[in-house]
Write a protein that holds these residues in place. Structure first.
Motif, PDB file in Angstrom:
ATOM      1  N   PRO A  26       0.683  -1.216   0.021  1.00 18.49           N
ATOM      2  CA  PRO A  26       0.111  -0.013  -0.215  1.00 18.49           C
ATOM      3  C   PRO A  26       0.931   1.221   0.031  1.00 18.49           C
ATOM      4  CG  PRO A  26       0.052  -1.302   1.997  1.00 18.49           C
ATOM      5  CD  PRO A  26       0.710  -2.062   1.170  1.00 18.49           C
ATOM      6  N   ALA A  27       0.501   2.382  -0.626  1.00  9.36           N
ATOM      7  CA  ALA A  27       1.026   3.435  -0.926  1.00  9.36           C
ATOM      8  C   ALA A  27       1.420   4.212   0.425  1.00  9.36           C
ATOM      9  CB  ALA A  27       0.815   4.151  -2.032  1.00  9.36           C
ATOM     10  N   THR A  28       2.438   4.452   0.943  1.00  7.41           N
ATOM     11  CA  THR A  28       2.486   5.481   2.094  1.00  7.41           C
ATOM     12  C   THR A  28       2.992   6.848   1.797  1.00  7.41           C
ATOM     13  OG1 THR A  28       3.321   3.413   3.109  1.00  7.41           O
ATOM     14  CG2 THR A  28       3.837   5.359   4.292  1.00  7.41           C
ATOM     15  N   THR A  29       2.464   7.862   2.432  1.00  7.50           N
ATOM     16  CA  THR A  29       2.725   9.066   2.387  1.00  7.50           C
ATOM     17  C   THR A  29       3.250   9.786   3.572  1.00  7.50           C
ATOM     18  OG1 THR A  29       0.825   9.608   0.769  1.00  7.50           O
ATOM     19  CG2 THR A  29       1.716  11.536   1.387  1.00  7.50           C
ATOM     20  N   TYR A  30       4.588  10.475   3.600  1.00  4.70           N
ATOM     21  CA  TYR A  30       4.991  10.937   4.806  1.00  4.70           C
ATOM     22  C   TYR A  30       4.991  12.665   4.554  1.00  4.70           C
ATOM     23  CZ  TYR A  30       7.095   6.360   5.056  1.00  4.70           C
ATOM     24  OH  TYR A  30       7.386   4.793   5.122  1.00  4.70           O
ATOM     25  N   ILE A  31       4.084  13.163   5.679  1.00  4.12           N
ATOM     26  CA  ILE A  31       3.764  14.569   5.537  1.00  4.12           C
ATOM     27  C   ILE A  31       4.880  15.148   6.775  1.00  4.12           C
ATOM     28  CG2 ILE A  31       2.323  16.564   5.899  1.00  4.12           C
ATOM     29  CD1 ILE A  31       0.128  14.296   5.121  1.00  4.12           C
ATOM     30  N   GLN A  32       5.915  15.768   6.174  1.00  5.43           N
ATOM     31  CA  GLN A  32       6.876  16.399   7.103  1.00  5.43           C
ATOM     32  C   GLN A  32       6.359  17.741   7.490  1.00  5.43           C
ATOM     33  OE1 GLN A  32      10.429  16.386   4.714  1.00  5.43           O
ATOM     34  NE2 GLN A  32      10.839  14.395   5.208  1.00  5.43           N
ATOM     35  N   ALA A  33       5.939  17.866   8.913  1.00  6.91           N
ATOM     36  CA  ALA A  33       5.761  19.035   9.316  1.00  6.91           C
ATOM     37  C   ALA A  33       6.335  20.121  10.283  1.00  6.91           C
ATOM     38  CB  ALA A  33       4.148  18.770  10.098  1.00  6.91           C
ATOM     39  N   GLY A  64      10.937  14.123  13.989  1.00  8.65           N
ATOM     40  CA  GLY A  64      11.856  14.267  12.966  1.00  8.65           C
ATOM     41  C   GLY A  64      11.113  14.253  11.594  1.00  8.65           C
ATOM     42  N   TYR A  65      12.272  14.567  10.367  1.00 13.49           N
ATOM     43  CA  TYR A  65      11.652  14.566   9.429  1.00 13.49           C
ATOM     44  C   TYR A  65      11.945  13.020   8.733  1.00 13.49           C
ATOM     45  CZ  TYR A  65      10.801  19.341   9.669  1.00 13.49           C
ATOM     46  OH  TYR A  65      10.672  20.514  10.022  1.00 13.49           O
ATOM     47  N   VAL A  66      11.093  12.085   8.440  1.00 10.82           N
ATOM     48  CA  VAL A  66      11.419  10.767   7.930  1.00 10.82           C
ATOM     49  C   VAL A  66      10.754  10.440   6.675  1.00 10.82           C
ATOM     50  CG1 VAL A  66      11.786   9.883  10.315  1.00 10.82           C
ATOM     51  CG2 VAL A  66       9.540   9.691   9.145  1.00 10.82           C
ATOM     52  N   GLY A  67      10.871   9.348   6.028  1.00 14.43           N
ATOM     53  CA  GLY A  67      10.251   9.022   4.748  1.00 14.43           C
ATOM     54  C   GLY A  67      10.808   8.974   3.461  1.00 14.43           C
ATOM     55  N   GLU A  68      12.030   9.723   3.484  1.00 17.55           N
ATOM     56  CA  GLU A  68      12.850   9.973   2.172  1.00 17.55           C
ATOM     57  C   GLU A  68      13.226   8.506   1.706  1.00 17.55           C
ATOM     58  OE1 GLU A  68      13.109  12.744   0.875  1.00 17.55           O
ATOM     59  OE2 GLU A  68      12.821  14.267   2.517  1.00 17.55           O
ATOM     60  N   GLY A  69      12.850   8.335   0.430  1.00 19.49           N
ATOM     61  CA  GLY A  69      13.102   6.852  -0.142  1.00 19.49           C
ATOM     62  C   GLY A  69      12.013   5.898   0.282  1.00 19.49           C
ATOM     63  N   GLN A  70      10.989   6.017   1.143  1.00 22.58           N
ATOM     64  CA  GLN A  70      10.093   5.069   1.461  1.00 22.58           C
ATOM     65  C   GLN A  70       8.713   5.266   1.015  1.00 22.58           C
ATOM     66  OE1 GLN A  70      10.607   4.370   5.670  1.00 22.58           O
ATOM     67  NE2 GLN A  70      11.999   5.765   5.847  1.00 22.58           N
ATOM     68  N   GLY A  71       8.546   6.378   0.326  1.00 24.53           N
ATOM     69  CA  GLY A  71       7.160   6.618  -0.289  1.00 24.53           C
ATOM     70  C   GLY A  71       7.091   8.096  -0.773  1.00 24.53           C
ATOM     71  N   GLU A  72       5.998   8.502  -1.042  1.00 18.22           N
ATOM     72  CA  GLU A  72       5.878   9.829  -1.363  1.00 18.22           C
ATOM     73  C   GLU A  72       5.958  10.664  -0.145  1.00 18.22           C
ATOM     74  OE1 GLU A  72       2.578  13.156  -3.121  1.00 18.22           O
ATOM     75  OE2 GLU A  72       1.879  11.073  -2.489  1.00 18.22           O
ATOM     76  N   VAL A  73       6.796  11.952  -0.410  1.00 15.21           N
ATOM     77  CA  VAL A  73       7.019  12.966   0.706  1.00 15.21           C
ATOM     78  C   VAL A  73       6.455  14.066   0.427  1.00 15.21           C
ATOM     79  CG1 VAL A  73       8.959  14.130   2.180  1.00 15.21           C
ATOM     80  CG2 VAL A  73       9.155  11.726   1.464  1.00 15.21           C
ATOM     81  N   VAL A  74       5.612  14.599   1.394  1.00 23.84           N
ATOM     82  CA  VAL A  74       5.030  16.078   1.133  1.00 23.84           C
ATOM     83  C   VAL A  74       5.869  16.936   2.466  1.00 23.84           C
ATOM     84  CG1 VAL A  74       2.965  17.382   1.562  1.00 23.84           C
ATOM     85  CG2 VAL A  74       2.841  15.019   0.815  1.00 23.84           C
ATOM     86  N   ASP A  75       6.489  17.855   1.729  1.00 21.40           N
ATOM     87  CA  ASP A  75       7.334  18.825   2.254  1.00 21.40           C
ATOM     88  C   ASP A  75       6.499  19.916   2.934  1.00 21.40           C
ATOM     89  OD1 ASP A  75       9.044  20.453   3.309  1.00 21.40           O
ATOM     90  OD2 ASP A  75      10.560  20.473   1.638  1.00 21.40           O
TER      91      ASP A  75
END
Ligand SMILES: [Zn+2]
Length: 432
Positions: A26-33, A64-75
């Motif tokens: 399943p697609a995972t999205t990481y929202i870095q806030a 922290g800011y995670v998710g790079e390379g693991q799914g879609e990242v919303v900066d």
């Protein structure tokens, strides 16, 4: 095709379906806030966190800011992130204006639904990911609600009352028309007497209503000089509340004058819309019953502005009521808030323009709420009021991924919420 081929095709389809699902993670999205108000109830603002979203749901919040390379990242490192906003009082299928009387004679339910789709998109893009519709033609509003839920059109999640109940001759009975035209425009939600009102409640729910809305008093925009006092009797209101609760639906009342507000709360009603002339007994009843007030200050401000416009379009009967209500609403909200009444955010958008819902925040602050309290009305409070706390109102694991962002700090200046820069609903991005 022979029988066995049909069976084989079905089995193959099942296998492919299952295989496809397992093969594709399943697609995972990481929202870095940059800053994050995940839980408006606590008011705690976190710095540099990441919200993890999968299949439309929030699955975690990480430091922290995670998710790079693991799914879609919303900066959104330069933004302030908070839960999707909730407006508990809109009429999504129309906007009021000078041509209202003609509009009502020419617009079909299909026309209303098309306009509803248009205003729903505008409302979602303004950061409101859930709205409660408080009265609209059944065919129109239920189609818009269901079309959004099925992903056919973009819009906020909608919970809908369908047609609002009104007594005959009350705010829901078209006024100012030739009698035969007015009669034709009547909706099937007028009722008189306890039994008749019970019947209409049951039929409205049967037709698809998520909650029941009634007009307990006269209304400002009804073209009648019949005041803002109680119109449904105590007995009718008790019957309505009883019938709705028996079918698992909440009941809210449009109510201006104190006697009607108090009678509805004593009848067991769940919330009051407007509450324009509430008094100290109302405050006591709200608290005793745990009922909600939805002040709709933006509607009061809007009709007040129309009434003071020398070239305005209001009839004399409507203007007199608007002049009373405009300034009064904010004082009632102040009294209620100071008295500890639970307040949920609602604008009555359709009076004001759709998409300008967030202007209500500044008015709530003017009524004495802190910016954080104003944000709570449109998140945790409104979720609780609408019975949707398990799904929306905060950013926490298991809840819908309804997430918005702004530049600036809304806990310092609520007007930044009038300029939303990012909107996600159920994990899907609608504004970036
Ligand atoms: Zn309304």
């Amino acid at each position: 095709m022979t029988q066995w081929r049909l069976v084989a095709a079905a089995v193959l389809g099942l296998l492919l379906g299952t295989g496809g699902a397992t093969a594709q993670a399943p697609a995972t999205t990481y929202i870095q806030a940059g800053r994050l108000l995940a839980d408006p109830a606590s008011g705690r603002v976190l710095s540099a966190h990441t919200i993890v979203v999968r299949d439309g749901r929030i699955v975690g919040i990480e430091e922290g800011y995670v998710g790079e390379g693991q799914g879609e990242v919303v900066d959104l490192r330069d933004s302030f992130v908070l839960p999707g906003l909730i407006d508990s009082h809109v009429h999504i299928c129309h906007e009021n204006g000078p041509n209202d009387r003609v509009r009502r004679t020419v617009q079909t339910a299909a026309d209303l639904a098309v306009d509803g789709a248009h205003y729903a998109r505008i409302t979602l893009e303004a950061g409101f990911t859930t709205v409660a519709d408080m009265g609209e033609e059944n065919d129109a509003i239920f189609a818009v609600r269901d079309g959004i839920a099925r992903g056919r059109i973009p819009g906020p999640r909608i919970v809908a009352a369908g047609n609002a109940l009104s007594p005959h001759g009350g705010p829901g009975d078209p006024a100012g028309y030739r009698p035969d035209v007015g009669h034709t425009l009547r909706r099937p939600s007028l009722c008189s007497g306890a039994d008749d009102c019970r019947r209409v409640v049951r039929e409205t729910i049967h037709r698809g209503a998520d909650h029941i809305k009634i007009t307990a008093t006269g209304s400002v925009l009804a073209d009648l000089a019949s005041g803002l006092g109680q119109q449904f009797t105590d007995e009718e209101m008790r019957a309505i509340v009883e019938a709705a609760h028996a079918l698992g639906r909440r009941v809210t009342a449009h109510a201006h004058d104190a006697a009607a507000i108090n009678a509805f709360l004593r009848a067991g009603g769940d919330s009051i819309e407007h509450g324009t002339n509430l008094d100290s007994e109302s405050v006591r009843l709200f608290r005793e019953r745990g009922a909600w007030l939805v002040p709709t200050l933006l509607a009061g401000e809007t009709v007040g502005r129309w009434a003071n416009d020398p070239n305005g379009f209001l009839s004399p009967a409507v203007r007199d009521k608007a002049l009373l209500v405009g300034p009064r609403m904010i004082e009632s909200a102040r009294l209620a808030h100071a008295g500890g009444v639970r307040i949920a955010f609602g604008t009555d958008s359709s009076v004001s323009r759709h998409g300008e819902n967030a202007r209500e925040f500044a008015l709530l602050v003017r009524a004495g709420l802190t910016p954080l309290e104003a944000i709570q009305t449109a998140t945790v409070n409104a979720a609780d009021h609408l019975g949707l706390s398990a799904l929306i109102g905060s950013i926490s694991p298991g809840k819908a991924a309804d997430i918005v962002a702004v530049r600036g700090d809304p806990t310092a200046d609520v007007t930044v919420l009038e300029r939303i820069s990012f909107v996600m609903r159920d994990g899907r991005v609608y504004r970036r």
